[in-house]
Enzyme design. Structure first.
Site, short mmCIF file in Angstrom:
data_model
loop_
_atom_site.label_atom_id
_atom_site.label_comp_id
_atom_site.label_asym_id
_atom_site.label_seq_id
_atom_site.Cartn_x
_atom_site.Cartn_y
_atom_site.Cartn_z
N LYS A 3 4.49 -2.26 -1.80
CA LYS A 3 5.65 -2.11 -2.69
C LYS A 3 5.32 -1.09 -3.79
CE LYS A 3 7.54 -6.68 -1.85
NZ LYS A 3 7.50 -8.11 -2.17
N GLN B 69 6.14 -12.14 -6.87
CA GLN B 69 5.80 -12.34 -5.46
C GLN B 69 5.68 -13.82 -5.14
OE1 GLN B 69 5.45 -9.72 -3.17
NE2 GLN B 69 5.35 -11.37 -1.66
N ASP C 69 15.17 -9.18 -6.56
CA ASP C 69 15.08 -9.99 -5.33
C ASP C 69 16.40 -10.74 -5.09
OD1 ASP C 69 12.94 -9.86 -3.64
OD2 ASP C 69 11.67 -11.24 -4.79
#
Ligand code: NAD
Length: 297
Positions: A54, A98, A121
């Protein structure tokens, strides 16, 4: 019938290219550089790999990448304080924590502490509610990537029968909302669904997000249907070693379907591309600049 292979790797490269063009324009016209902060707690090897790629791709499209690596025993208070700091940092347009988090941390609390407009997200309860009511939101990356591929392949999705297998909060449910938003007739199937093969057989679009290797065989697929395979499963090879397979049995499904995403090289690469697209969208919204319409739902 031999299915068209929907090449997610190539599509994702195009999406990243479009994001990079917009980022360059933001910098040239507005002196703005989007920033994505990724928070990793602990040393889970798979999470470390994801966070590294990422970070690399964020920099490749011209954005700033801020990585925060915390010890596995970090307290909830320290993590929440870091998120608040990032919420208040004007250099940071997107925040991603994460998952999974170590067991002593309350995932829902942590996610809901992220400012919704920076929640790239799309897991914050406000974004879930906005998506569910058809309003502008941050959209979870994996389902967004699936939607983009479906729109590109089909054009309009209006009136199509879509069956989503799996009802998780990160894939199945938001996928169903997005398909509904594009006027599909949507069924969500799950572990308690009766006669799953018959349910899947009526679908023009099948999205498999179960996490069970090769569980969907070709004879569940209506001839000509589109199969979007979200599953990522590692299985043993007969001659030693391992390989990645999806939730669909690729060979038999490809023989019946009209189009199919491979694993690897289908949905997976689209997820990070959509994370970057979401960070761009968040930056545009934060600065009252028109956002690129084709990079969001
Ligand atoms: P999950 O375990 O949270 O949810 C799985 C869902 O499948 C559940 O809702 C369950 O009801 C359903 N299910 C389980 N057994 C079933 C059965 N026999 N028949 C029908 N439904 C059944 O999983 P998830 O997080 O949604 O992920 C699903 C898969 O997608 C996993 O393989 C995961 O690795 C993969 N994934 C890929 C990406 C990507 O970027 N490509 C992103 C997220 C998840």
């Amino acid at each position: 019938m031999t299915a068209t292979i929907i090449d997610g790797k190539a599509f994702a490269a195009r999406v990243r290219g479009q994001v990079a063009e917009h980022v360059a324009r933001l910098k040239a016209d507005h002196d703005i550089i989007p920033g994505l902060a990724v928070v990793l707690v602990g040393e889970d090897p798979a999470s470390q790999v994801y966070v590294r790629s990422k970070g690399r791709m964020t920099v490749e499209v011209g954005m700033n990448s801020f990585e925060h690596k915390l010890e596995a025993d970090t307290s909830e208070t320290d993590l929440l304080n870091l998120i608040q700091k990032l919420n208040n940092d004007p250099q940071v347009n997107g925040i991603l924590v994460q998952l999974p988090l170590p067991g002593h941390l309350d995932e829902d609390l942590v996610i809901n502490t992220i400012a919704p407009e920076k929640d790239v997200d799309g897991f914050h309860i406000s974004n879930v509610g906005l998506l569910g009511t058809g309003q502008k939101s941050m959209v979870p990356c994996t389902p967004l990537g699936c939607l983009m591929m479906l729109r590109e392949h089909h054009g309009s999705l209006s009136g199509k029968e879509a069956v989503v297998i799996g009802r998780s909060n990160i894939v199945g449910k938001p996928m169903a909302q997005l398909l509904l938003g594009d006027s599909c007739t949507v069924t969500i199937a799950h572990s308690r669904t009766r006669d799953l093969p018959e349910v899947v057989r009526r679908a023009d679009i099948v999205v498999a997000a179960v996490g069970r290797p090769q569980m969907v065989p070709g004879d569940w697929i209506k001839p000509g249907a589109t199969v979007i395979d979200v599953g990522i499963n590692r299985i043993d090879k007969v001659d030693g070693g391992t390989r990645l397979v999806g939730d669909a049995d690729y060979d038999s499904c490809a023989a019946t379907a009209g189009a199919i995403t491979p694993v690897p090289g289908g949905v997976g690469p689209m997820t990070i591309a959509c994370l970057l697209a979401n960070t761009l969208t968040a930056t545009c919204r934060a600065n009252n600049i028109n956002e690129p319409e084709n990079l969001t739902a």
